[in-house]
Design an enzyme around this catalytic site. Structure first.
Site, PDB file in Angstrom:
ATOM      1  N   GLU A  72      -0.977  -7.499   6.963  1.00 29.04           N
ATOM      2  CA  GLU A  72       0.277  -7.726   7.563  1.00 29.04           C
ATOM      3  C   GLU A  72       0.328  -8.440   9.111  1.00 29.04           C
ATOM      4  OE1 GLU A  72       1.354  -3.656   8.290  1.00 29.04           O
ATOM      5  OE2 GLU A  72       2.166  -3.341   6.169  1.00 29.04           O
TER       6      GLU A  72
ATOM      7  N   HIS B 147       0.879  -1.254  -0.014  1.00 25.41           N
ATOM      8  CA  HIS B 147       0.024   0.221   0.078  1.00 25.41           C
ATOM      9  C   HIS B 147       0.808   1.213  -0.067  1.00 25.41           C
ATOM     10  CE1 HIS B 147       0.622   0.995   4.248  1.00 25.41           C
ATOM     11  NE2 HIS B 147       0.725  -0.198   4.323  1.00 25.41           N
TER      12      HIS B 147
END
Length: 142
Positions: A135, A23
């Site tokens: 994550e 991202h």
């Protein structure tokens, strides 16, 4: 039997190419630069992109289109977090959304305080959000 030497174990015409994209800059990244504990803060759990993050998205989108990669993407798999969805939709989504088009937008205007226009789902690959792409998976205290 074909006696030609193959560079791999499986014929390339039957393989898929996988591109991994992280991202763009989120507000949690900015906060984490001054206080690393911010990365664990609930305030930044589902952080949105910063203006610099949106510039990064625009640059990657331009690169993906200029190289022709955008025409080769069959599927976009993304984390369900806002910053990853904003990045993926901004890079791989259709052109700007216009009223009257018979397809829904991938992103509504100003999603996640983006100050960005709607993004169309027209002429873009399908998107799938997968929870396991995150994550960290935060486990509730027992």
């Amino acid at each position: 039997m074909d006696a030609t030497i193959s560079p791999g174990l499986y014929p390339l015409h039957r393989c898929k190419t996988l591109h991994l994209v992280r991202h763009a800059q989120g507000v949690h990244n900015v906060a984490g630069e001054t206080d690393h504990a911010a990365y664990s803060s609930e305030e930044y759990f589902d952080a949105h992109l910063t203006p610099l993050g949106w510039q990064q998205v625009d640059h990657l989108r331009n690169h993906v289109h200029a190289t022709g990669l955008s025409k080769k993407v069959d599927l976009v798999i993304v984390s369900p977090l806002l910053r990853t969805m904003q990045t993926a939709v901004g890079v791989f989504g259709g052109e700007g959304y216009k009223d009257g088009i018979e397809v829904p937008p991938l992103m509504v205007a100003n999603a996640g305080q983006s100050d960005r226009p709607e993004i169309s789902s027209l002429n873009c690959p399908p998107f799938v959000a997968v929870e396991l792409c995150r994550e960290h998976l935060v486990c509730p205290a027992t």
